[in-house]
Design a protein around this motif. Structure first.
Motif, PDB file in Angstrom:
ATOM      1  N   ILE A 108       0.833  -1.205   0.000  1.00  0.00           N
ATOM      2  CA  ILE A 108       0.000   0.000   0.000  1.00  0.00           C
ATOM      3  C   ILE A 108       0.871   1.260   0.000  1.00  0.00           C
ATOM      4  O   ILE A 108       0.618   2.203  -0.759  1.00  0.00           O
ATOM      5  CB  ILE A 108      -0.954  -0.021   1.214  1.00  0.00           C
ATOM      6  N   HIS A 109       1.914   1.268   0.807  1.00  0.00           N
ATOM      7  CA  HIS A 109       2.809   2.430   0.838  1.00  0.00           C
ATOM      8  C   HIS A 109       3.545   2.610  -0.486  1.00  0.00           C
ATOM      9  O   HIS A 109       3.684   3.730  -0.976  1.00  0.00           O
ATOM     10  CB  HIS A 109       3.828   2.298   1.970  1.00  0.00           C
ATOM     11  N   SER A 110       3.990   1.517  -1.078  1.00  0.00           N
ATOM     12  CA  SER A 110       4.744   1.613  -2.336  1.00  0.00           C
ATOM     13  C   SER A 110       3.868   2.081  -3.487  1.00  0.00           C
ATOM     14  O   SER A 110       4.296   2.897  -4.308  1.00  0.00           O
ATOM     15  CB  SER A 110       5.355   0.257  -2.675  1.00  0.00           C
ATOM     16  N   VAL A 111       2.657   1.576  -3.555  1.00  0.00           N
ATOM     17  CA  VAL A 111       1.759   1.980  -4.642  1.00  0.00           C
ATOM     18  C   VAL A 111       1.313   3.422  -4.455  1.00  0.00           C
ATOM     19  O   VAL A 111       1.142   4.158  -5.435  1.00  0.00           O
ATOM     20  CB  VAL A 111       0.560   1.013  -4.737  1.00  0.00           C
ATOM     21  N   SER A 112       1.148   3.849  -3.214  1.00  0.00           N
ATOM     22  CA  SER A 112       0.762   5.253  -3.012  1.00  0.00           C
ATOM     23  C   SER A 112       1.898   6.206  -3.389  1.00  0.00           C
ATOM     24  O   SER A 112       1.643   7.333  -3.801  1.00  0.00           O
ATOM     25  CB  SER A 112       0.335   5.489  -1.565  1.00  0.00           C
ATOM     26  N   ARG A 113       3.140   5.752  -3.295  1.00  0.00           N
ATOM     27  CA  ARG A 113       4.268   6.595  -3.709  1.00  0.00           C
ATOM     28  C   ARG A 113       4.489   6.573  -5.223  1.00  0.00           C
ATOM     29  O   ARG A 113       4.855   7.581  -5.808  1.00  0.00           O
ATOM     30  CB  ARG A 113       5.555   6.129  -3.028  1.00  0.00           C
ATOM     31  N   ASN A 114       4.285   5.416  -5.847  1.00  0.00           N
ATOM     32  CA  ASN A 114       4.525   5.286  -7.287  1.00  0.00           C
ATOM     33  C   ASN A 114       3.463   4.367  -7.893  1.00  0.00           C
ATOM     34  O   ASN A 114       3.675   3.162  -8.032  1.00  0.00           O
ATOM     35  CB  ASN A 114       5.926   4.726  -7.531  1.00  0.00           C
ATOM     36  N   PRO A 115       2.306   4.921  -8.281  1.00  0.00           N
ATOM     37  CA  PRO A 115       1.210   4.089  -8.792  1.00  0.00           C
ATOM     38  C   PRO A 115       1.522   3.371 -10.102  1.00  0.00           C
ATOM     39  O   PRO A 115       0.894   2.361 -10.420  1.00  0.00           O
ATOM     40  CB  PRO A 115       0.067   5.084  -8.996  1.00  0.00           C
ATOM     41  N   SER A 116       2.495   3.837 -10.850  1.00  0.00           N
ATOM     42  CA  SER A 116       2.786   3.195 -12.136  1.00  0.00           C
ATOM     43  C   SER A 116       3.429   1.820 -11.961  1.00  0.00           C
ATOM     44  O   SER A 116       3.444   1.015 -12.890  1.00  0.00           O
ATOM     45  CB  SER A 116       3.692   4.095 -12.985  1.00  0.00           C
ATOM     46  N   LEU A 117       3.969   1.523 -10.796  1.00  0.00           N
ATOM     47  CA  LEU A 117       4.598   0.225 -10.535  1.00  0.00           C
ATOM     48  C   LEU A 117       3.668  -0.763  -9.830  1.00  0.00           C
ATOM     49  O   LEU A 117       4.138  -1.771  -9.301  1.00  0.00           O
ATOM     50  CB  LEU A 117       5.858   0.413  -9.684  1.00  0.00           C
ATOM     51  N   ALA A 118       2.382  -0.485  -9.834  1.00  0.00           N
ATOM     52  CA  ALA A 118       1.446  -1.306  -9.057  1.00  0.00           C
ATOM     53  C   ALA A 118       1.455  -2.770  -9.492  1.00  0.00           C
ATOM     54  O   ALA A 118       1.520  -3.671  -8.646  1.00  0.00           O
ATOM     55  CB  ALA A 118       0.037  -0.738  -9.172  1.00  0.00           C
ATOM     56  N   LYS A 119       1.422  -3.028 -10.790  1.00  0.00           N
ATOM     57  CA  LYS A 119       1.395  -4.429 -11.245  1.00  0.00           C
ATOM     58  C   LYS A 119       2.705  -5.147 -10.950  1.00  0.00           C
ATOM     59  O   LYS A 119       2.720  -6.312 -10.578  1.00  0.00           O
ATOM     60  CB  LYS A 119       1.097  -4.492 -12.744  1.00  0.00           C
ATOM     61  N   HIS A 120       3.803  -4.448 -11.103  1.00  0.00           N
ATOM     62  CA  HIS A 120       5.112  -5.040 -10.832  1.00  0.00           C
ATOM     63  C   HIS A 120       5.267  -5.362  -9.338  1.00  0.00           C
ATOM     64  O   HIS A 120       5.758  -6.431  -8.972  1.00  0.00           O
ATOM     65  CB  HIS A 120       6.200  -4.075 -11.291  1.00  0.00           C
ATOM     66  N   LEU A 121       4.843  -4.444  -8.494  1.00  0.00           N
ATOM     67  CA  LEU A 121       4.961  -4.652  -7.056  1.00  0.00           C
ATOM     68  C   LEU A 121       3.996  -5.717  -6.544  1.00  0.00           C
ATOM     69  O   LEU A 121       4.285  -6.391  -5.554  1.00  0.00           O
ATOM     70  CB  LEU A 121       4.712  -3.334  -6.316  1.00  0.00           C
ATOM     71  N   PHE A 122       2.858  -5.868  -7.203  1.00  0.00           N
ATOM     72  CA  PHE A 122       1.883  -6.861  -6.756  1.00  0.00           C
ATOM     73  C   PHE A 122       2.441  -8.275  -6.892  1.00  0.00           C
ATOM     74  O   PHE A 122       2.175  -9.125  -6.040  1.00  0.00           O
ATOM     75  CB  PHE A 122       0.580  -6.728  -7.551  1.00  0.00           C
ATOM     76  N   GLY A 123       3.233  -8.530  -7.917  1.00  0.00           N
ATOM     77  CA  GLY A 123       3.860  -9.846  -8.071  1.00  0.00           C
ATOM     78  C   GLY A 123       4.805 -10.165  -6.922  1.00  0.00           C
ATOM     79  O   GLY A 123       4.814 -11.274  -6.388  1.00  0.00           O
ATOM     80  N   TYR A 124       5.597  -9.161  -6.521  1.00  0.00           N
ATOM     81  CA  TYR A 124       6.490  -9.348  -5.375  1.00  0.00           C
ATOM     82  C   TYR A 124       5.692  -9.542  -4.080  1.00  0.00           C
ATOM     83  O   TYR A 124       6.106 -10.293  -3.187  1.00  0.00           O
ATOM     84  CB  TYR A 124       7.439  -8.168  -5.221  1.00  0.00           C
ATOM     85  N   THR A 125       4.560  -8.860  -3.996  1.00  0.00           N
ATOM     86  CA  THR A 125       3.728  -8.990  -2.799  1.00  0.00           C
ATOM     87  C   THR A 125       3.154 -10.393  -2.680  1.00  0.00           C
ATOM     88  O   THR A 125       3.149 -10.980  -1.593  1.00  0.00           O
ATOM     89  CB  THR A 125       2.593  -7.958  -2.833  1.00  0.00           C
ATOM     90  N   ILE A 126       2.695 -10.943  -3.778  1.00  0.00           N
ATOM     91  CA  ILE A 126       2.150 -12.306  -3.749  1.00  0.00           C
ATOM     92  C   ILE A 126       3.248 -13.306  -3.401  1.00  0.00           C
ATOM     93  O   ILE A 126       3.015 -14.261  -2.650  1.00  0.00           O
ATOM     94  CB  ILE A 126       1.473 -12.640  -5.096  1.00  0.00           C
ATOM     95  N   LEU A 127       4.455 -13.087  -3.907  1.00  0.00           N
ATOM     96  CA  LEU A 127       5.572 -13.961  -3.552  1.00  0.00           C
ATOM     97  C   LEU A 127       5.881 -13.881  -2.053  1.00  0.00           C
ATOM     98  O   LEU A 127       6.066 -14.903  -1.391  1.00  0.00           O
ATOM     99  CB  LEU A 127       6.815 -13.582  -4.366  1.00  0.00           C
ATOM    100  N   GLY A 128       5.914 -12.675  -1.510  1.00  0.00           N
ATOM    101  CA  GLY A 128       6.138 -12.509  -0.078  1.00  0.00           C
ATOM    102  C   GLY A 128       5.039 -13.128   0.749  1.00  0.00           C
ATOM    103  O   GLY A 128       5.285 -13.746   1.800  1.00  0.00           O
ATOM    104  N   PHE A 129       3.796 -12.990   0.288  1.00  0.00           N
ATOM    105  CA  PHE A 129       2.663 -13.600   0.983  1.00  0.00           C
ATOM    106  C   PHE A 129       2.788 -15.117   0.987  1.00  0.00           C
ATOM    107  O   PHE A 129       2.584 -15.773   2.013  1.00  0.00           O
ATOM    108  CB  PHE A 129       1.355 -13.178   0.306  1.00  0.00           C
ATOM    109  N   ALA A 130       3.146 -15.689  -0.147  1.00  0.00           N
ATOM    110  CA  ALA A 130       3.253 -17.149  -0.247  1.00  0.00           C
ATOM    111  C   ALA A 130       4.369 -17.690   0.645  1.00  0.00           C
ATOM    112  O   ALA A 130       4.196 -18.718   1.313  1.00  0.00           O
ATOM    113  CB  ALA A 130       3.487 -17.553  -1.699  1.00  0.00           C
ATOM    114  N   LEU A 131       5.502 -17.013   0.670  1.00  0.00           N
ATOM    115  CA  LEU A 131       6.605 -17.472   1.516  1.00  0.00           C
ATOM    116  C   LEU A 131       6.273 -17.353   2.999  1.00  0.00           C
ATOM    117  O   LEU A 131       6.597 -18.246   3.795  1.00  0.00           O
ATOM    118  CB  LEU A 131       7.874 -16.698   1.181  1.00  0.00           C
ATOM    119  N   THR A 132       5.612 -16.268   3.377  1.00  0.00           N
ATOM    120  CA  THR A 132       5.227 -16.097   4.771  1.00  0.00           C
ATOM    121  C   THR A 132       4.175 -17.116   5.172  1.00  0.00           C
ATOM    122  O   THR A 132       4.216 -17.670   6.269  1.00  0.00           O
ATOM    123  CB  THR A 132       4.699 -14.671   5.004  1.00  0.00           C
ATOM    124  N   LYS A 133       3.246 -17.389   4.285  1.00  0.00           N
ATOM    125  CA  LYS A 133       2.210 -18.392   4.562  1.00  0.00           C
ATOM    126  C   LYS A 133       2.820 -19.783   4.651  1.00  0.00           C
ATOM    127  O   LYS A 133       2.359 -20.612   5.449  1.00  0.00           O
ATOM    128  CB  LYS A 133       1.140 -18.340   3.467  1.00  0.00           C
TER     129      LYS A 133
END
Length: 79
Positions: free
Chosen positions: A32-57
Motif C-alpha cells: 500500500i505504501h509503495s503503490v501510493s508513492r509510485n502508482p505506475s509500478l502497481a502491477k510489478h509490485l503486486f507480483g512481489y507482494t504475492i511472492l512474499g505472501f506465499a513465503l510467509t504463509k
C-alpha cells in the motif's frame, strides 16, 4: 512434569502462527505504501507482494504442521 513441557512445546509452535500473521500484514502494508508513492509500478509490485505472501504463509503452515506433529507424536505416546 514431562507432559507439561510437551504441551508448552506445542504452544510455542502454535505461537509462530501469530508471527506469520504479522508478517503478512507487513507485506501488504508495504504494498500500500509503495503503490501510493509510485502508482505506475502497481502491477510489478503486486507480483512481489504475492511472492512474499506465499513465503510467509509457507512458514505459518510449517509451524502449524510442527505443532500437530508434536501433539500427535509426543503427547500420544509416553516415553
Amino acid at each position: 512434569m514431562l507432559e507439561g513441557a510437551k504441551s508448552m512445546g506445542v504452544g510455542a509452535a502454535t505461537i509462530a502462527s501469530a508471527g506469520a500473521a504479522v508478517g503478512i500484514g507487513n507485506v501488504f502494508i508495504s504494498l500500500i505504501h509503495s503503490v501510493s508513492r509510485n502508482p505506475s509500478l502497481a502491477k510489478h509490485l503486486f507480483g512481489y507482494t504475492i511472492l512474499g505472501f506465499a513465503l510467509t504463509k509457507a512458514i505459518a503452515l510449517f509451524a502449524l504442521m510442527m505443532a500437530f506433529f508434536y501433539s500427535i507424536c509426543f503427547l500420544s505416546f509416553s516415553f
